[in-house]
Design a protein around this motif. Structure first.
Motif, mmCIF file in Angstrom:
data_model
loop_
_atom_site.group_PDB
_atom_site.id
_atom_site.type_symbol
_atom_site.label_atom_id
_atom_site.label_comp_id
_atom_site.label_asym_id
_atom_site.label_seq_id
_atom_site.Cartn_x
_atom_site.Cartn_y
_atom_site.Cartn_z
ATOM 1 N N ALA A 1 13.648 -4.432 5.855
ATOM 2 C CA ALA A 1 14.398 -3.608 6.816
ATOM 3 C C ALA A 1 15.266 -2.531 6.156
ATOM 4 O O ALA A 1 15.265 -1.384 6.610
ATOM 5 C CB ALA A 1 15.235 -4.491 7.732
ATOM 6 N N PRO A 2 16.006 -2.847 5.089
ATOM 7 C CA PRO A 2 16.853 -1.805 4.487
ATOM 8 C C PRO A 2 16.068 -0.639 3.884
ATOM 9 O O PRO A 2 16.609 0.442 3.675
ATOM 10 C CB PRO A 2 17.617 -2.547 3.381
ATOM 11 N N LEU A 3 14.774 -0.845 3.611
ATOM 12 C CA LEU A 3 13.967 0.218 3.013
ATOM 13 C C LEU A 3 13.537 1.271 4.026
ATOM 14 O O LEU A 3 13.123 2.364 3.656
ATOM 15 C CB LEU A 3 12.702 -0.387 2.369
ATOM 16 N N GLY A 4 13.597 0.911 5.328
ATOM 17 C CA GLY A 4 13.118 1.828 6.355
ATOM 18 C C GLY A 4 11.610 1.941 6.273
ATOM 19 O O GLY A 4 10.925 1.039 5.840
ATOM 20 N N GLY A 5 11.094 3.065 6.679
ATOM 21 C CA GLY A 5 9.661 3.285 6.598
ATOM 22 C C GLY A 5 8.899 2.536 7.667
ATOM 23 O O GLY A 5 9.434 2.210 8.728
ATOM 24 N N SER A 6 7.639 2.275 7.378
ATOM 25 C CA SER A 6 6.742 1.628 8.331
ATOM 26 C C SER A 6 6.197 0.339 7.737
ATOM 27 O O SER A 6 5.837 0.286 6.562
ATOM 28 C CB SER A 6 5.586 2.573 8.675
#
Length: 169
Positions: free
Chosen positions: A73-78
């Motif tokens: 989750a903290p990385l963002g993206g897809s």
């Protein structure tokens, strides 16, 4: 945004999931829940691995899907989870209480998903004939319930048949 992709075995749902993943923001991560337990499935996994874009990171999980999603989750993206039915298979080896807790953790993770795209792939078993075996019928009921619950919180829901995706929601 949460997308749910449903379909039968070999319907093209994983290919469609990868397509949605690559349309989303980077970084791209595939969370693989399937474990090879026979040679044919091992070959299928290798074929999928070789045909995937090298920019797609792969994270393999067994029962702790919520933990994997929480770490990403903290990385963002897809993020593409392929597939929920294999995750349910792995939960079948847990005690009823542990399986219930893992499902609750997963749903809590879905409710707090912010930013990026989360794409979930699952088999729609309810389209086939009624299974003769009680254990398989129970699994189909549990998976059907999981799919319904996820569909209710998803932004989009797709049904893939013969490689063709139909948007349901």
């Amino acid at each position: 945004m949460i997308d749910l992709i449903l379909g039968g075995n070999k319907s093209g749902k994983s290919d469609f999931g990868l397509e949605l993943l690559c349309r989303g923001p980077r970084p791209w991560t595939l969370v693989a829940t399937g474990k090879s337990r026979d040679l044919a499935f091992r070959r299928q996994i290798i074929t999928h691995r070789l045909s995937r874009d090298a920019e797609i990171a792969v994270r393999e999980v067994d029962t702790d899907l919520a933990g994997a999603l929480g770490a990403l989750a903290p990385l963002g993206g897809s993020v593409l989870v392929d597939s929920l039915d294999f995750w349910m298979f792995s939960l079948a080896g847990q005690s009823r209480e542990d399986a219930r807790r893992k499902r609750e953790e997963f749903f809590a993770c879905l409710q707090f998903h912010e930013g990026g795209n989360l794409i979930l792939v699952s088999t729609e078993m309810g389209l086939g004939p009624l299974a003769f075996d009680g254990e398989i019928r129970a699994f189909a009921r549990d998976l059907g319930q999981l799919n319904r619950e996820i569909a209710s919180v998803s932004t989009s829901v797709y049904l893939v048949v013969a490689g063709l995706a139909q948007k349901l929601k």
